[in-house]
Design a protein around this motif. Structure first.
Motif, short mmCIF file in Angstrom:
data_model
loop_
_atom_site.label_atom_id
_atom_site.label_comp_id
_atom_site.label_asym_id
_atom_site.label_seq_id
_atom_site.Cartn_x
_atom_site.Cartn_y
_atom_site.Cartn_z
N GLY A 314 1.16 5.15 8.40
CA GLY A 314 2.21 5.85 7.65
C GLY A 314 2.65 5.09 6.42
O GLY A 314 3.72 5.37 5.86
N ASP A 315 1.84 4.13 5.97
CA ASP A 315 2.28 3.25 4.88
C ASP A 315 1.56 3.51 3.56
O ASP A 315 1.62 2.68 2.65
CB ASP A 315 2.13 1.78 5.30
N SER A 316 0.90 4.65 3.45
CA SER A 316 0.20 4.95 2.19
C SER A 316 1.19 5.29 1.08
O SER A 316 2.22 5.92 1.31
CB SER A 316 -0.75 6.14 2.38
N VAL A 317 0.86 4.86 -0.13
CA VAL A 317 1.65 5.24 -1.31
C VAL A 317 0.76 5.96 -2.32
O VAL A 317 1.09 6.03 -3.51
CB VAL A 317 2.36 4.03 -1.96
N ALA A 318 -0.35 6.52 -1.85
CA ALA A 318 -1.29 7.17 -2.77
C ALA A 318 -0.63 8.32 -3.52
O ALA A 318 -0.77 8.45 -4.75
CB ALA A 318 -2.52 7.67 -1.99
N THR A 319 0.12 9.16 -2.81
CA THR A 319 0.76 10.30 -3.46
C THR A 319 1.98 9.84 -4.28
O THR A 319 2.24 10.36 -5.36
CB THR A 319 1.17 11.35 -2.41
N PHE A 333 10.52 14.05 -2.27
CA PHE A 333 10.76 13.28 -1.04
C PHE A 333 9.43 12.67 -0.60
O PHE A 333 8.43 13.38 -0.46
CB PHE A 333 11.25 14.19 0.09
N VAL A 334 9.45 11.36 -0.33
CA VAL A 334 8.23 10.68 0.10
C VAL A 334 8.55 9.75 1.27
O VAL A 334 9.46 8.93 1.16
CB VAL A 334 7.64 9.81 -1.05
N PRO A 335 7.83 9.84 2.39
CA PRO A 335 8.03 8.89 3.48
C PRO A 335 7.02 7.73 3.42
O PRO A 335 5.82 7.98 3.21
CB PRO A 335 7.77 9.74 4.73
N VAL A 336 7.50 6.52 3.61
CA VAL A 336 6.61 5.35 3.64
C VAL A 336 7.09 4.41 4.75
O VAL A 336 8.28 4.05 4.78
CB VAL A 336 6.60 4.59 2.29
N VAL A 337 6.20 4.02 5.64
CA VAL A 337 6.55 3.02 6.65
C VAL A 337 6.28 1.64 6.05
O VAL A 337 5.14 1.36 5.63
CB VAL A 337 5.72 3.20 7.94
N ASP A 338 7.31 0.84 5.95
CA ASP A 338 7.14 -0.50 5.38
C ASP A 338 8.28 -1.38 5.87
O ASP A 338 9.36 -1.42 5.25
CB ASP A 338 7.11 -0.43 3.85
N LEU A 412 11.85 7.62 1.62
CA LEU A 412 12.39 7.23 2.93
C LEU A 412 11.53 6.08 3.44
O LEU A 412 10.38 6.28 3.83
CB LEU A 412 12.36 8.42 3.90
N VAL A 413 12.10 4.87 3.38
CA VAL A 413 11.37 3.67 3.80
C VAL A 413 11.82 3.33 5.21
O VAL A 413 13.00 3.09 5.45
CB VAL A 413 11.65 2.49 2.85
N THR A 414 10.88 3.32 6.16
CA THR A 414 11.23 3.07 7.56
C THR A 414 10.50 1.84 8.09
O THR A 414 9.53 1.36 7.50
CB THR A 414 10.85 4.28 8.45
N THR A 415 10.99 1.37 9.24
CA THR A 415 10.39 0.18 9.86
C THR A 415 9.24 0.57 10.79
O THR A 415 8.21 -0.09 10.81
CB THR A 415 11.47 -0.59 10.65
N HIS A 416 9.44 1.67 11.57
CA HIS A 416 8.41 2.11 12.51
C HIS A 416 7.87 3.48 12.10
O HIS A 416 8.58 4.29 11.54
CB HIS A 416 8.99 2.25 13.93
N SER A 417 6.61 3.73 12.44
CA SER A 417 6.05 5.07 12.27
C SER A 417 6.56 5.96 13.40
O SER A 417 6.81 5.50 14.51
CB SER A 417 4.52 5.00 12.31
N THR A 418 6.73 7.24 13.09
CA THR A 418 7.16 8.21 14.11
C THR A 418 6.40 9.51 13.91
O THR A 418 6.04 9.88 12.80
CB THR A 418 8.68 8.53 14.01
N TYR A 419 6.14 10.17 15.02
CA TYR A 419 5.47 11.48 15.02
C TYR A 419 6.37 12.51 14.34
O TYR A 419 7.57 12.55 14.58
CB TYR A 419 5.22 11.84 16.49
#
Ligand SMILES: [Zn+2]
Length: 502
Positions: A314-319, A333-338, A412-419
């Motif tokens: 879930g950590d791609s920043v390609a888009t 809106f963009v989600p990134v796990v980091d 939205l920068v998060t610590t864990h990936s979620t379904y």
């Protein structure tokens, strides 16, 4: 005979052998990890459905282990050993039992065990012996193996994608098990596999998708003589195992020839529709250019190659890179796990300007991090509650999370990936999808239910990652050709038959 004693045990997740982060025990602790009697109090989900039937029919449920988590890479050696041991030790202590229910996924793998479910069912069989019925429920994205078919008495899969029917699948599995335990039927099964590997983009069981037609055809066969259950599998194509493929599994009441005949016909139908399962793709830049021509929003940019629900980090920043390069002024809106960036933003605090390195820091195989400067506009502990789906009413946990605002872009920068189920993650940080012009959705299917009513347009993107929309470019090590889509025609193709005869 007294009340039949039915043991319930589960290790439930989906694994990615192309990428993603290893799953250790903390992943299960964040989602669901229940032992013994606590399992008998689970109100919903696949176990809830099983329990309802067991109670109705006066069977005695015995909870062993129920462990489920968001998909990731493989389970670490220690994690699988610990969970498997917990399950088997409790089963041993519960013996004798009259039957075993195993709510599983079917596409899990451990560091040292490629076919986790096959290994687990085999171990359970070794403990209970040849005569105690075992029924496993599976996700319809399972990689069904000969071991799973051989060591179980029956395998029953979800009928819906998006997955809405965990409860009823649990109930179907429990009914079939009790009917077998009580001598009302003698299940025998055949799976017929064709080498079709596709992503989930056209895998919906609703409406006019090719997979929906195939599923309806498969379920109609439950009306044929002697048929107890039918399932249809679109194999999770991000494992790398020998003999992966898709197709039907048919269970009859002691009529093996009938099971194999029906399965073979349905497998041929699956092969015939293979081209329809491949998606049309866009580069992020071309999707943006077309999206900007549309008035209003949201326009959904489906970056499915970075799907946490398929095991990606879930950590791609390609888009995100494409959005930054386009200098857009419309809200995105963009989600990134980091975890590192999330921690840095939390330290900086609400309202602070911050420069962070972002993306591709967990699973660096798929791209380069970028450096961005923005403002922290929301802080969150990352907890939310799912509304519907497999994890209905279960708490999700993104860990410490922030909204990092970069011009018109809100990351939205998060610590864990979620379904992803609906839009719970955005709501958890007070982001309203209806207010966005562009939304990056990192899943191949559930974006339809999350944004289907409000989306102005949807573009499926071709970006690097371990859950790509087509597997045309995947370099498998274990899986051998021929397989579709690399091999569009295969001469003299006959389905591979996996069989279980009593
Ligand atoms: Zn699935």
């Amino acid at each position: 005979m007294g009340a039949p004693r039915i043991a319930i045990g589960s290790i439930f997740t989906e694994c990615n052998q192309l990428g993603g982060m290893p799953i250790d025990i903390s992943w299960f602790e964040r989602y669901e990890l229940h032992y013994g009697a606590a399992i008998l109090a689970l109100p919903g989900g696949v176990v809830g459905g099983m329990l309802q039937v067991l109670h109705e029919r006066q069977a005695e449920p015995i909870g062993l282990l129920y462990a489920s988590t968001c998909p990731g890479g493989y389970l670490t050696r220690d994690c699988y050993r610990q969970l498997k041991t917990d399950l088997l030790v409790r089963l041993q202590a519960a013996l004798p039992v009259d039957g075993v229910l195993l709510p599983l996924h079917g596409a899990a793998a451990a560091e040292d065990v490629g076919d986790l479910e096959g290994d687990l069912i085999k171990a359970v069989r070794a403990l209970v012996g040849a005569d105690v019925p075992i029924v496993a429920t599976l996700d319809l994205h399972a990689h069904v193996t000969q071991e799973m078919v051989h060591f179980a008495d029956a395998l029953v899969a979800w009928e819906t994608y998006p997955h809405r029917d965990a409860f009823t699948t649990g109930a179907r599995g429990a009914k079939l098990l009790l009917d077998t335990v009580e001598g009302r039927c003698r299940p025998t099964m055949a799976m017929a596999k064709v080498p079709v590997l596709t992503g989930g983009i056209h895998g919906s069981t609703e409406g006019d998708d090719p997979f929906a037609h195939l599923m309806r055809q498969t379920k109609a066969a439950e009306g044929y003589p002697h048929v107890l259950s039918t399932s249809l599998f679109l194999v999770h194509p991000y494992l790398d195992q020998p003999a992966m493929g898709s197709g039907p599994l048919v269970i009859t009441d002691n009529d093996y020839a009938q099971a194999e005949t029906i399965a073979g016909e349905l497998a041929a139908a699956y092969w015939a529709r293979r081209f329809e399962l491949e998606p049309v793709l866009y580069t992020p830049a071309s999707a943006l250019a077309q999206g900007l021509q549309i008035s209003g929003g949201p326009v959904i940019l489906v970056e499915t190659s970075d799907c946490a629900g398929g095991g990606a980090a879930g950590d791609s920043v390609a888009t995100l890179k494409a959005l930054l390069a386009a200098n857009i002024t419309a809200t995105a809106f963009v989600p990134v796990v980091d975890p590192a960036a999330a921690a840095q933003c939390h330290t900086a605090g609400l309202g602070a300007p911050v420069t962070v390195t972002l993306g591709h820091q967990l699973d660096p195989r798929w791209g380069e991090p970028i450096t961005v400067t923005g403002q922290v506009t929301h802080l969150s502990d990352g907890r939310f509650r799912y509304v519907g789906g497999i994890w209905d009413n279960i708490e999700g946990n993104m860990g410490p999370s922030v909204v990092l605002t970069i011009g018109a872009i809100q990351v939205l920068v998060t610590t864990h990936s979620t379904y992803d189920w609906m839009d719970e993650q955005w709501r958890a940080v007070q982001m309203d999808p209806a207010s966005a012009t562009f939304i990056v959705a990192k899943n191949p299917m559930n974006y339809r239910q999350a944004y289907g009513n409000i989306a102005k347009a949807i573009f499926v993107l071709d970006t690097p990652g371990p859950t790509p929309p087509t597997i045309r470019h995947v370099q498998y090590k274990q899986l051998q050709r021929p397989y579709f889509p690399l091999d569009e025609q295969i001469e003299n193709l006959t389905p591979t038959i996996l069989k279980r005869r009593r």
